[in-house]
Design an enzyme around this catalytic site. Structure first.
Site, PDB file in Angstrom:
ATOM      1  N   GLY A 109       0.839  -1.196   0.000  1.00 13.93           N
ATOM      2  CA  GLY A 109       0.000   0.000   0.000  1.00 13.93           C
ATOM      3  C   GLY A 109       0.872   1.243   0.000  1.00 13.93           C
ATOM      4  O   GLY A 109       1.852   1.325   0.741  1.00 13.93           O
ATOM      5  N   GLY A 111      -0.389   4.630   0.102  1.00 13.77           N
ATOM      6  CA  GLY A 111      -1.042   5.861   0.524  1.00 13.77           C
ATOM      7  C   GLY A 111      -0.208   6.526   1.611  1.00 13.77           C
ATOM      8  O   GLY A 111       0.984   6.225   1.770  1.00 13.77           O
ATOM      9  N   GLY A 112      -0.839   7.394   2.362  1.00 13.16           N
ATOM     10  CA  GLY A 112      -0.103   8.157   3.374  1.00 13.16           C
ATOM     11  C   GLY A 112       0.614   7.280   4.389  1.00 13.16           C
ATOM     12  O   GLY A 112       1.786   7.517   4.717  1.00 13.16           O
ATOM     13  N   PHE A 171     -13.443  22.138  12.821  1.00 13.82           N
ATOM     14  CA  PHE A 171     -13.874  20.877  12.223  1.00 13.82           C
ATOM     15  C   PHE A 171     -14.788  20.147  13.193  1.00 13.82           C
ATOM     16  O   PHE A 171     -14.738  20.383  14.398  1.00 13.82           O
ATOM     17  CB  PHE A 171     -12.645  20.007  11.896  1.00 13.82           C
ATOM     18  CG  PHE A 171     -12.604  19.546  10.466  1.00 13.82           C
ATOM     19  CD1 PHE A 171     -12.174  20.405   9.472  1.00 13.82           C
ATOM     20  CD2 PHE A 171     -13.005  18.265  10.108  1.00 13.82           C
ATOM     21  CE1 PHE A 171     -12.134  19.989   8.151  1.00 13.82           C
ATOM     22  CE2 PHE A 171     -12.971  17.842   8.788  1.00 13.82           C
ATOM     23  CZ  PHE A 171     -12.535  18.707   7.808  1.00 13.82           C
ATOM     24  N   ASP A 222      -8.532  -5.066   0.794  1.00 11.33           N
ATOM     25  CA  ASP A 222      -7.671  -6.210   0.459  1.00 11.33           C
ATOM     26  C   ASP A 222      -6.762  -6.650   1.622  1.00 11.33           C
ATOM     27  O   ASP A 222      -6.647  -7.834   1.905  1.00 11.33           O
ATOM     28  CB  ASP A 222      -6.797  -5.884  -0.756  1.00 11.33           C
ATOM     29  CG  ASP A 222      -7.617  -5.599  -2.006  1.00 11.33           C
ATOM     30  OD1 ASP A 222      -8.818  -5.908  -2.016  1.00 11.33           O
ATOM     31  OD2 ASP A 222      -7.054  -5.067  -2.967  1.00 11.33           O
ATOM     32  N   GLN A 266     -18.100   4.383   9.385  1.00 10.04           N
ATOM     33  CA  GLN A 266     -18.574   5.767   9.410  1.00 10.04           C
ATOM     34  C   GLN A 266     -19.271   6.180   8.116  1.00 10.04           C
ATOM     35  O   GLN A 266     -18.732   5.967   7.026  1.00 10.04           O
ATOM     36  CB  GLN A 266     -17.396   6.710   9.637  1.00 10.04           C
ATOM     37  CG  GLN A 266     -17.808   8.180   9.643  1.00 10.04           C
ATOM     38  CD  GLN A 266     -16.685   9.076  10.113  1.00 10.04           C
ATOM     39  OE1 GLN A 266     -15.782   9.427   9.362  1.00 10.04           O
ATOM     40  NE2 GLN A 266     -16.719   9.424  11.378  1.00 10.04           N
ATOM     41  N   HIS A 294     -20.265   9.516   6.303  1.00  8.09           N
ATOM     42  CA  HIS A 294     -20.028  10.959   6.309  1.00  8.09           C
ATOM     43  C   HIS A 294     -21.339  11.634   5.913  1.00  8.09           C
ATOM     44  O   HIS A 294     -21.977  11.216   4.949  1.00  8.09           O
ATOM     45  CB  HIS A 294     -18.912  11.289   5.318  1.00  8.09           C
ATOM     46  CG  HIS A 294     -18.382  12.683   5.424  1.00  8.09           C
ATOM     47  ND1 HIS A 294     -19.142  13.787   5.123  1.00  8.09           N
ATOM     48  CD2 HIS A 294     -17.175  13.154   5.807  1.00  8.09           C
ATOM     49  CE1 HIS A 294     -18.412  14.878   5.316  1.00  8.09           C
ATOM     50  NE2 HIS A 294     -17.216  14.518   5.739  1.00  8.09           N
ATOM     51  N   LEU A 296     -17.512  12.922  -1.802  1.00  3.65           N
ATOM     52  CA  LEU A 296     -17.400  13.659  -0.548  1.00  3.65           C
ATOM     53  C   LEU A 296     -17.451  15.174  -0.745  1.00  3.65           C
ATOM     54  O   LEU A 296     -16.790  15.722  -1.616  1.00  3.65           O
ATOM     55  CB  LEU A 296     -16.058  13.283   0.106  1.00  3.65           C
ATOM     56  CG  LEU A 296     -15.777  13.905   1.464  1.00  3.65           C
ATOM     57  CD1 LEU A 296     -16.744  13.377   2.498  1.00  3.65           C
ATOM     58  CD2 LEU A 296     -14.348  13.605   1.885  1.00  3.65           C
ATOM     59  N   THR A 328     -16.423  18.033   1.741  1.00  7.86           N
ATOM     60  CA  THR A 328     -15.708  18.088   3.012  1.00  7.86           C
ATOM     61  C   THR A 328     -16.493  18.754   4.140  1.00  7.86           C
ATOM     62  O   THR A 328     -17.244  19.702   3.923  1.00  7.86           O
ATOM     63  CB  THR A 328     -14.365  18.832   2.854  1.00  7.86           C
ATOM     64  OG1 THR A 328     -13.775  18.970   4.157  1.00  7.86           O
ATOM     65  CG2 THR A 328     -14.548  20.221   2.267  1.00  7.86           C
ATOM     66  N   GLU A 329     -16.243  18.247   5.349  1.00  8.12           N
ATOM     67  CA  GLU A 329     -16.769  18.864   6.557  1.00  8.12           C
ATOM     68  C   GLU A 329     -16.269  20.300   6.700  1.00  8.12           C
ATOM     69  O   GLU A 329     -16.882  21.117   7.391  1.00  8.12           O
ATOM     70  CB  GLU A 329     -16.254  18.026   7.737  1.00  8.12           C
ATOM     71  CG  GLU A 329     -16.954  18.185   9.021  1.00  8.12           C
ATOM     72  CD  GLU A 329     -16.541  17.047   9.952  1.00  8.12           C
ATOM     73  OE1 GLU A 329     -16.823  15.884   9.635  1.00  8.12           O
ATOM     74  OE2 GLU A 329     -15.911  17.342  10.978  1.00  8.12           O
ATOM     75  N   ARG A 358     -19.570  13.275  12.991  1.00 11.04           N
ATOM     76  CA  ARG A 358     -20.216  12.775  11.779  1.00 11.04           C
ATOM     77  C   ARG A 358     -21.340  11.784  12.048  1.00 11.04           C
ATOM     78  O   ARG A 358     -22.362  11.799  11.361  1.00 11.04           O
ATOM     79  CB  ARG A 358     -19.159  12.122  10.881  1.00 11.04           C
ATOM     80  CG  ARG A 358     -18.212  13.141  10.313  1.00 11.04           C
ATOM     81  CD  ARG A 358     -17.057  12.509   9.598  1.00 11.04           C
ATOM     82  NE  ARG A 358     -16.196  13.554   9.060  1.00 11.04           N
ATOM     83  CZ  ARG A 358     -15.005  13.328   8.509  1.00 11.04           C
ATOM     84  NH1 ARG A 358     -14.533  12.092   8.438  1.00 11.04           N
ATOM     85  NH2 ARG A 358     -14.293  14.324   8.039  1.00 11.04           N
ATOM     86  N   HIS A 375     -17.914   6.107   4.368  1.00 11.92           N
ATOM     87  CA  HIS A 375     -16.698   6.899   4.287  1.00 11.92           C
ATOM     88  C   HIS A 375     -15.473   6.234   4.894  1.00 11.92           C
ATOM     89  O   HIS A 375     -14.398   6.284   4.318  1.00 11.92           O
ATOM     90  CB  HIS A 375     -16.959   8.234   4.979  1.00 11.92           C
ATOM     91  CG  HIS A 375     -15.856   9.236   4.830  1.00 11.92           C
ATOM     92  ND1 HIS A 375     -15.397   9.648   3.603  1.00 11.92           N
ATOM     93  CD2 HIS A 375     -15.120   9.915   5.753  1.00 11.92           C
ATOM     94  CE1 HIS A 375     -14.418  10.540   3.777  1.00 11.92           C
ATOM     95  NE2 HIS A 375     -14.226  10.703   5.057  1.00 11.92           N
ATOM     96  N   GLU A 425      -5.987   3.256   7.549  1.00  9.56           N
ATOM     97  CA  GLU A 425      -7.391   2.851   7.676  1.00  9.56           C
ATOM     98  C   GLU A 425      -7.562   1.343   7.803  1.00  9.56           C
ATOM     99  O   GLU A 425      -8.495   0.885   8.455  1.00  9.56           O
ATOM    100  CB  GLU A 425      -8.211   3.376   6.488  1.00  9.56           C
ATOM    101  CG  GLU A 425      -9.709   3.144   6.686  1.00  9.56           C
ATOM    102  CD  GLU A 425     -10.576   3.776   5.607  1.00  9.56           C
ATOM    103  OE1 GLU A 425     -10.074   4.640   4.874  1.00  9.56           O
ATOM    104  OE2 GLU A 425     -11.749   3.406   5.510  1.00  9.56           O
ATOM    105  N   ARG A 431     -14.853   7.999  14.047  1.00 15.33           N
ATOM    106  CA  ARG A 431     -13.654   8.831  13.878  1.00 15.33           C
ATOM    107  C   ARG A 431     -14.026  10.311  13.759  1.00 15.33           C
ATOM    108  O   ARG A 431     -14.997  10.660  13.103  1.00 15.33           O
ATOM    109  CB  ARG A 431     -12.895   8.404  12.620  1.00 15.33           C
ATOM    110  CG  ARG A 431     -11.707   9.282  12.319  1.00 15.33           C
ATOM    111  CD  ARG A 431     -10.897   8.766  11.147  1.00 15.33           C
ATOM    112  NE  ARG A 431     -11.562   8.835   9.864  1.00 15.33           N
ATOM    113  CZ  ARG A 431     -11.728   9.975   9.155  1.00 15.33           C
ATOM    114  NH1 ARG A 431     -11.318  11.133   9.648  1.00 15.33           N
ATOM    115  NH2 ARG A 431     -12.314   9.938   7.984  1.00 15.33           N
ATOM    116  N   SER A 450      -8.097  10.918  10.451  1.00 14.76           N
ATOM    117  CA  SER A 450      -7.568   9.860   9.577  1.00 14.76           C
ATOM    118  C   SER A 450      -6.173  10.247   9.091  1.00 14.76           C
ATOM    119  O   SER A 450      -5.268   9.405   9.026  1.00 14.76           O
ATOM    120  CB  SER A 450      -8.484   9.638   8.379  1.00 14.76           C
ATOM    121  OG  SER A 450      -8.612  10.830   7.631  1.00 14.76           O
ATOM    122  N   LEU A 451      -6.011  11.531   8.776  1.00 17.23           N
ATOM    123  CA  LEU A 451      -4.696  11.969   8.301  1.00 17.23           C
ATOM    124  C   LEU A 451      -3.691  11.978   9.449  1.00 17.23           C
ATOM    125  O   LEU A 451      -2.516  11.659   9.257  1.00 17.23           O
ATOM    126  CB  LEU A 451      -4.809  13.351   7.640  1.00 17.23           C
ATOM    127  CG  LEU A 451      -5.659  13.366   6.350  1.00 17.23           C
ATOM    128  CD1 LEU A 451      -5.760  14.777   5.777  1.00 17.23           C
ATOM    129  CD2 LEU A 451      -5.091  12.428   5.304  1.00 17.23           C
TER     130      LEU A 451
END
Lengths: 237, 575
Positions: free
Chosen positions: B12, B14-15, B116, B217, B236, B238, B248, B250-251, B282, B348, B379, B390, B395-396
């Protein structure tokens, strides 16, 4: 509504050259072109090859030629297009299968411009570097790039000379050259000022039209040209 | 068949995966495998910001952030982990800035912050500006920045490799098996450490903000090996997805002052959360929307409400919310400065996932015993810092903080650990999976099974749940799993066989849906994102505990483990 598609297909295991195939699927007018391709793949012909992920224009996977224009399949609605909707892979890259092209040369050029912040000073401890909103604004536009390849593969200079570093890589260079925190501007001069660098740009503006994020690519290239001309990217004396 | 050897494999890009790669590859030989190109990862779709108590705009501290995280998660959060996350969030944001992330700035040049959902000053007194942002494309900037740093550091990538099996030996992880998508070849990656950072599983639902590739996966690959999944009943929704599409909004649209309105134009959140109103967490806002819809207060009798930004200055919308403006224009033909935006809750984020400790080590039982060499972050993991729901921006925070901790832990582990030998014929299970699909003589089609699963999960296991629906859903999943046994592929090619890849993904979704619904059926209470019509109250006496789901035969065996409670005792959750 019934939507007709004409897709340029190529299976490297079977085909000597690409050929057109026609499809018709039932869709909502507000559906995306990508929804149509997914329907075809899921319901009609499971062999259709394409890349896609986010489906809303942020990941950059599904740039392709749609009715002759470079677009993200997930960012164009079927109701906005005349039919049959023609779908082809992006031009200028090797086609690996159907709409899937070899992106490696594209990413090699991206890497060549050193697309990362070059730092010489020590990082400050327990705080951020300061940057004024005005300085941040200077490179705001070029931070939007999602590396989809739509600009580079719409550029006649790139079609004529595949070694041209291309608009996408210059956009990435711009993002750092005009960042007040970057300290490596001179490290990018060789690539940008070289024979396959920014001077290949003939300001045709295809890239601006193709960019799904609305980046003013030609303006960014112009700013890099100007900075090179004025010697602003030369090593500090 | 090809075998590669590394100190550590990260699955993976991602971040979480990239952050781990940056840490681990400083001292160890690391490879990152992704079924996509790294910059296509779904971190790039995160919009509103990353929460950290920098205090740049007003007084703030990490303990308030921790309180909000624990309360937001309806006290199912492991507080030892939340403490680490909220403390380290501050340095993590500074590190991202140092790497070059183009945060928006205040006039004094410091990182700009905005309010937020669920983030408050002094334990709930009022909204606080804690979300550090880059317009409404913060995730894009994080993903790009981390990938840029990986290029700078020369990290090794295997792009478009789909991992379909984990290898273990002597009770430790020792590699993965992957399909090279471009060629169809099977590759064995032999390593001392393996980290999964494969993201969420939102594609089990029809309306979702998640990418088409978010099919759980990593979670499913481990679960198939007999390892447990934690708190999978908590998914969750959203509140603000674009109507029918789920994309999405955004909030931060509400953080900047946006308001939700029902069919009669009423700002209904005032009735549900008098203090935070539209900036309540949320789960509460999504439930409020569903209650409005049930009461017949949707717009024009339909199943949506409106997000109203029309009272905001056009400059704010164009400068701070440019991407969502673009989405609303592109997909709905509306101008958010003038038009109300039709929205509905959208699937979400998976709060549950692969159980880990705060060093991102995967733990495999009720006693939190780690499996040597196995890690998970982001995640797909459940630390658990999000508990039952959350908070936005966390998440970030999670991917950066625990990606980094996991990368460090794996780098240290591979320095001293021995390389376990590969199991005999390591590719056999993967090859059997592929052969079965290619040799099938059935008539079932992947896309149709997937559509049915998504529609039924949306109907029976989304914002509100009830026993009869969940039981019915389990029967439907059983039925769909049987159908899957007769799936036939039209594409028998090897190069870029996306149909094969989607068949694996569907199998993963079916397994995870079964876990989700089984755990939801057993949790006879309402907590965070898990709302039972038949058990509307939180029940701390019986359910202040994490679920663990193990595969057993064709079904799921549930077990439970305690929640770590350090600073904040459970209280009633009001906003």
């Amino acid at each position: 509504m019934d939507v007709k598609f004409k897709i340029l297909r190529f299976d490297p295991d079977k085909d000597k050259k690409p050929h057109w195939e026609s499809y018709q699927v039932e869709m909502e007018p507000t559906d995306r072109v990508l929804d149509g391709l997914e329907l075809i793949k899921g319901r009609v012909d499971g062999t259709l090859g394409l890349r896609r992920s986010c489906a809303h224009g942020v990941c950059g996977s599904d740039a392709m030629l749609i009715n002759g224009k470079n677009l993200l399949a997930c960012k164009v609605l079927v109701k906005s297009l005349p039919q049959p909707i023609t779908i082809e892979p992006m031009r200028g890259f090797n086609v690996l299968r159907d709409l899937i092209v070899d992106m490696e040369p594209f990413f090699a050029k991206y890497r060549a411009v050193k697309p990362y912040l070059i730092e010489k000073d020590e990082r400050p401890e327990h705080k951020e570097r300061l940057q004024s909103p005005a300085d941040r604004e200077k490179f705001e536009d070029t931070t939007k790039c999602i590396l989809c390849g739509a600009c580079t593969t719409s550029c006649p200079s790139f079609w004529a000379n595949p070694d041209y570093v291309g608009p996408a890589a210059i956009v990435q260079a711009h993002r750092f050259i005009f960042d007040s925190r970057d300290q490596g501007k001179e490290e990018r001069v060789e690539v940008l000022d070289g024979r396959d660098g920014v001077w290949r740009c003939r300001t045709v503006f295809n890239c601006v039209e193709a960019c799904p994020k609305g980046i003013n690519v030609t303006k960014a290239i112009g700013e890099v040209k100007q900075a090179l001309s004025k010697g602003e990217l030369d090593p500090p004396k | 068949m090809a075998t590669h050897q590394f100190d550590g494999i990260i699955v993976g890009a991602g971040g979480a995966g990239l952050m781990a790669a940056l840490q681990a590859s400083k001292t160890a030989k690391i490879a990152v495998l992704s079924k996509l190109y790294p910059t296509r990862s779904h971190t790039g779709a995160a919009q509103g910001g990353i929460g950290a108590a920098l205090g740049n705009s007003e007084e703030d501290n990490w303990e308030w952030h921790m309180f909000d995280t624990v309360k937001g998660g309806d006290y199912l959060v492991d507080q030892d982990a939340a403490e680490i996350m909220c403390q380290e969030a501050v340095e993590a944001v500074y590190e991202l800035e140092h790497m070059g992330l183009p945060f928006n700035r205040n006039a004094d040049g410091t990182i700009a912050q905005r309010p937020f959902g669920g983030h408050t000053r002094d334990h709930g007194k009022a909204p606080v500006r804690r979300s550090c942002y880059a317009a409404d494309r913060t995730g894009h900037m994080i993903l790009q920045t981390l990938y840029q740093q990986c290029i700078k550091q020369g990290v090794t990538f295997f792009n478009e490799y789909h991992v379909i099996d984990l290898l273990t030996n002597n009770g430790a992880a020792c590699g993965v098996v992957a399909v090279e998508i471009a060629t169809g070849e099977i590759h064995t990656f032999h390593s001392k450490g393996v980290m999964f950072a494969t993201g969420g599983s939102g594609r089990m639902f029809k309306i979702t903000s998640n990418a088409l590739t978010l099919t759980g996966d990593g979670m499913a690959v481990l679960y198939r090996k007999g390892l447990p999944l934690e708190d999978m009943e908590f998914f969750q929704f959203h509140p603000t997805g674009i109507y029918k599409m789920g994309i999405l909004i955004t909030e931060a649209a509400r953080g900047e002052g946006g308001i939700l309105r029902n069919g009669s134009g009423e700002r209904f959140m005032e009735r549900y959360a008098p203090t935070l109103k539209d900036l309540a967490p949320r789960d509460m806002v999504s439930r409020a929307i569903h209650q409005e819809l049930r009461a017949g207060k949707g717009v024009n009798g339909k199943d949506y409400v409106h997000l109203d930004l029309t009272h905001l200055p056009a400059k704010t919308i164009h400068e701070k919310l440019p991407d969502i403006t673009d989405f609303v224009e592109t997909y709905m033909g509306l101008d958010p400065t003038k038009d109300l935006i039709p929205i509905q809750p959208t699937a979400h984020y998976a709060m549950g996932g692969i159980p880990t400790n705060s060093n991102a080590e995967v733990v495999i039982d009720e006693k939190n015993t780690p499996m040597p060499g196995l890690y998970a972050a982001g995640e797909c993991a459940c630390v658990s810092v999000h508990g039952a729901n959350r908070l936005g921006t966390n998440s970030l925070v999670d991917i950066v903080v625990f990606g980094r901790r996991g990368g460090k832990a794996m780098a240290q582990f591979v320095q001293k650990a021995a390389l376990q030998p590969l199991p005999a014929d390591p590719e056999a299970p993967a090859r059997a999976r592929i052969d079965k699909l290619f040799n099938s003589t059935g008539t079932e089609v992947v896309a149709r099974i997937r559509e049915e699963l998504q529609a039924e999960m949306m109907d029976k296991a989304s914002v509100y749940r009830i026993e009869a629906d969940l039981k019915k859903m389990l029967e439907i999943i059983e039925h769909l799993k049987k159908k899957y046994e007769s799936v036939r592929l039209i594409d028998h090619g090897k190069k870029f066989n996306m149909e094969l890849l989607e068949a694996f993904e569907l199998e993963h979704l079916l397994q995870l849906a079964q876990v989700t619904v089984t755990a939801a059926l057993a949790r006879k209470e309402s907590r965070g994102a898990h709302s039972r019509d038949d058990y509307p109250k939180r029940d701390d006496a019986n359910f202040l505990k994490h679920s663990l789901a193990y595969p057993e035969g064709s079904g799921v065996r549930l077990s439970y483990k305690p929640v770590s409670i350090t600073r904040f005792q459970p209280q009633e959750r009001k906003y």
